[in-house]
Design a protein around this motif. Sequence first.
Motif, PDB file in Angstrom:
ATOM      1  N   LEU A 166      34.090  52.725  43.471  1.00  0.00           N
ATOM      2  CA  LEU A 166      33.714  52.791  42.070  1.00  0.00           C
ATOM      3  C   LEU A 166      33.495  51.390  41.505  1.00  0.00           C
ATOM      4  O   LEU A 166      33.880  50.388  42.118  1.00  0.00           O
ATOM      5  N   ALA A 167      32.923  51.315  40.309  1.00  0.00           N
ATOM      6  CA  ALA A 167      32.598  50.024  39.710  1.00  0.00           C
ATOM      7  C   ALA A 167      33.830  49.179  39.431  1.00  0.00           C
ATOM      8  O   ALA A 167      33.750  47.948  39.389  1.00  0.00           O
ATOM      9  N   ASP A 168      35.001  49.817  39.250  1.00  0.00           N
ATOM     10  CA  ASP A 168      36.224  49.054  39.008  1.00  0.00           C
ATOM     11  C   ASP A 168      36.918  48.658  40.311  1.00  0.00           C
ATOM     12  O   ASP A 168      38.009  48.079  40.294  1.00  0.00           O
ATOM     13  N   GLY A 169      36.293  48.980  41.446  1.00  0.00           N
ATOM     14  CA  GLY A 169      36.830  48.577  42.736  1.00  0.00           C
ATOM     15  C   GLY A 169      37.687  49.604  43.431  1.00  0.00           C
ATOM     16  O   GLY A 169      38.002  49.451  44.617  1.00  0.00           O
ATOM     17  N   HIS A 170      38.091  50.660  42.733  1.00  0.00           N
ATOM     18  CA  HIS A 170      38.916  51.683  43.365  1.00  0.00           C
ATOM     19  C   HIS A 170      38.061  52.569  44.284  1.00  0.00           C
ATOM     20  O   HIS A 170      36.846  52.680  44.105  1.00  0.00           O
ATOM     21  N   ARG A 171      38.740  53.196  45.244  1.00  0.00           N
ATOM     22  CA  ARG A 171      38.053  54.028  46.231  1.00  0.00           C
ATOM     23  C   ARG A 171      38.350  55.504  46.017  1.00  0.00           C
ATOM     24  O   ARG A 171      39.413  55.874  45.510  1.00  0.00           O
TER      25      ARG A 171
END
Length: 242
Positions: free
Chosen positions: A219-224
């Motif tokens: 995701l754009a916030d870096g989470h998977r």
Amino acid sequence: MTLAKRIAAVAALAAVVALGCTARADQTTDKLKATLQARLPEVQIKSIAKAPIPGLYEVNLGSQMLYSDATGDYVIAGDLVDTKTRSNLSEAHLADLNKVDFASLPLDRAVKVVKGNGSRRMAVFSDPNCPYCKQLETTLKSIDNVTVYTFLYPVLSPDSVTKSKAIWCSTDRAKAWEAWMVDHRPPASTASNCDTTALDKNLALGHGLNVTGTPTIILADGHRLPGAVSADELNGALARAH
């Protein structure tokens, strides 16, 4: 001694004590990592840190968290759960440790598909022969206002490499990808002069990011998000990350 000097002296002493504690902690975790890596050579230990439970250390394997005593004589495999909040501490901390800097992703090596205004962004590591990847592509048909960057990640079979090359070398990569994944129409044969080094770089990128399965969504916030999540779950995650 003036009050100001006393405060400064106390602050300096506290800093020295904290530095000593940090050094001891580093020595403990370094020694524990060396011990566990020697005893468990089949796993790759990424990091070790103190767990919320005194005397216990969390051992980060990238895709899993283990817990060990300070000596490495005993290891626990399983999730650590906070009973007050019923939250999975292992899962939450692992997600934070595995966050990806979205801005650093080489998006020029991905197949780009824009839906609606494309305001929400996500990247996917996907294999053309992965059934769950095809399931995700079907789910994406119902997701709007998103830009999807698909990194072709052919890890399942030699045919995955063949299909990925054909899709990458297509005149319209996005159309060729969707035609195969959703409509099951095979891509045309790869031109002999087509540069497919991007696929090799994608494989190296995925290995470096510890992408162990497809599809893996970033995701754009870096989470998977691992696996073929539902439309509701994906929409919710995109809203939180936007």
